[in-house]
Scaffold this active site. Structure first.
Site, PDB file in Angstrom:
ATOM      1  N   HIS A   9       0.821  -1.297   0.014  1.00 50.15           N
ATOM      2  CA  HIS A   9      -0.057  -0.172   0.073  1.00 50.15           C
ATOM      3  C   HIS A   9       0.834   1.190   0.099  1.00 50.15           C
ATOM      4  O   HIS A   9       0.430   2.320  -0.423  1.00 50.15           O
ATOM      5  CB  HIS A   9      -0.899   0.055   1.080  1.00 50.15           C
ATOM      6  CG  HIS A   9      -0.108  -0.253   2.606  1.00 50.15           C
ATOM      7  ND1 HIS A   9       0.366  -1.536   2.866  1.00 50.15           N
ATOM      8  CD2 HIS A   9       0.007   0.645   3.484  1.00 50.15           C
ATOM      9  CE1 HIS A   9       0.829  -1.401   3.985  1.00 50.15           C
ATOM     10  NE2 HIS A   9       0.890  -0.073   4.583  1.00 50.15           N
ATOM     11  N   CYS A  65       7.951  -0.607  -1.312  1.00 52.15           N
ATOM     12  CA  CYS A  65       7.247  -0.452  -0.021  1.00 52.15           C
ATOM     13  C   CYS A  65       7.612   0.774   0.548  1.00 52.15           C
ATOM     14  O   CYS A  65       8.125   1.811  -0.154  1.00 52.15           O
ATOM     15  CB  CYS A  65       7.401  -1.779   0.795  1.00 52.15           C
ATOM     16  SG  CYS A  65       9.112  -1.960   1.634  1.00 52.15           S
ATOM     17  N   GLY A  68      11.590   0.270   1.660  1.00 50.90           N
ATOM     18  CA  GLY A  68      12.190  -0.588   0.476  1.00 50.90           C
ATOM     19  C   GLY A  68      12.737  -1.866   1.381  1.00 50.90           C
ATOM     20  O   GLY A  68      13.049  -2.796   0.656  1.00 50.90           O
ATOM     21  N   HIS A  98      27.602  -2.701 -11.256  1.00 50.79           N
ATOM     22  CA  HIS A  98      28.320  -3.647 -10.283  1.00 50.79           C
ATOM     23  C   HIS A  98      27.757  -5.008  -9.972  1.00 50.79           C
ATOM     24  O   HIS A  98      28.373  -5.812  -9.713  1.00 50.79           O
ATOM     25  CB  HIS A  98      28.777  -2.751  -9.186  1.00 50.79           C
ATOM     26  CG  HIS A  98      29.917  -1.574  -9.370  1.00 50.79           C
ATOM     27  ND1 HIS A  98      30.826  -1.343  -8.557  1.00 50.79           N
ATOM     28  CD2 HIS A  98      30.122  -1.370 -10.542  1.00 50.79           C
ATOM     29  CE1 HIS A  98      31.562  -0.407  -9.199  1.00 50.79           C
ATOM     30  NE2 HIS A  98      31.327  -0.267 -10.498  1.00 50.79           N
TER      31      HIS A  98
HETATM   32  O1  LIG Z   1       8.576  -3.279   4.460  1.00 50.55           O
HETATM   33  C1  LIG Z   1       8.541  -2.105   4.995  1.00 50.55           C
HETATM   34  C2  LIG Z   1       9.173  -1.770   6.213  1.00 50.55           C
HETATM   35  O2  LIG Z   1      10.206  -2.688   6.241  1.00 50.55           O
HETATM   36  C3  LIG Z   1       7.545  -1.031   4.225  1.00 50.55           C
HETATM   37  O3  LIG Z   1       7.980  -0.085   4.498  1.00 50.55           O
HETATM   38  C4  LIG Z   1       6.127  -1.243   4.591  1.00 50.55           C
HETATM   39  O4  LIG Z   1       5.422  -0.581   3.565  1.00 50.55           O
HETATM   40  C5  LIG Z   1       5.500  -0.686   5.968  1.00 50.55           C
HETATM   41  O5  LIG Z   1       6.116  -1.431   6.992  1.00 50.55           O
HETATM   42  C6  LIG Z   1       4.124  -0.427   6.013  1.00 50.55           C
HETATM   43  O6  LIG Z   1       3.748   0.219   7.115  1.00 50.55           O
HETATM   44  P1  LIG Z   1       2.241   0.590   7.573  1.00 50.55           P
HETATM   45  O7  LIG Z   1       2.290   1.277   9.172  1.00 50.55           O
HETATM   46  O8  LIG Z   1       1.499  -0.787   7.765  1.00 50.55           O
HETATM   47  O9  LIG Z   1       1.690   1.362   6.387  1.00 50.55           O
END
Ligand SMILES: O=C(CO)[C@H](O)[C@H](O)[C@H](O)COP(=O)(O)O
Length: 143
Positions: A9, A65, A68, A98
């Protein structure tokens, strides 16, 4: 050229902009979701996207995400995936030159749309240099 793309999302909106950019360039895109800003779990999008690259159904992949980190961790569980988190164009170029990164990962909550699109352009316009880097890439895999 075919690109597999996926996001949670947090990356959904930038993913949509990237799809527009890619299709405007005549690049085929396979979108593994998500398809809205409703909260979802990033591994559910990392794995299908990574599978498509690993199985050579797509030439390269793009994942997004918030930071990332999570989506890159999931993608890099795949044996032949080298997913690189890039937040500058220079990092994207180096990830290709690389590391022969076959998935670009974008931290959507930490970059602007404009920068995100520039990073995608840099990634797609850069080739692997091979040579000493091939030897190192070959050593990444665990036996
Ligand atoms: O994987 C993530 C963090 O390691 C991402 O940033 C996710 O998008 C994030 O954790 C989502 O957070 P949310 O509070 O559920 O929107």
């Amino acid at each position: 050229m075919k690109i597999a793309i996926g996001a949670d999302h947090a990356g959904f909106e930038l993913k949509e902009k990237i799809k527009q950019l890619l299709t405007s360039k005549g690049i085929e895109v396979e979108d593994f979701g998500t398809h809205s800003t409703e909260s979802v779990d990033y591994p559910d999008y990392a794995h299908p996207t990574a599978n498509a690259v690993e199985n050579k159904d797509a030439d390269l992949g793009i994942l997004l995400c918030g930071s990332g980190n999570g989506i890159a961790m999931a993608a890099n569980k795949h044996q032949n995936i080298r997913a690189a988190i890039c937040w500058t164009t220079e990092l994207a170029e180096l990830a290709r030159q690389h590391n022969n990164a076959n998935i670009l990962v974008l931290p959507a909550r930490f970059i602007s749309e404009e920068l995100g699109l520039k990073i995608v352009e840099a990634y797609l316009n850069t080739d692997f240099e091979g040579g000493r880097h091939q030897r190192r890439v070959d050593k990444i895999a665990c036996s």
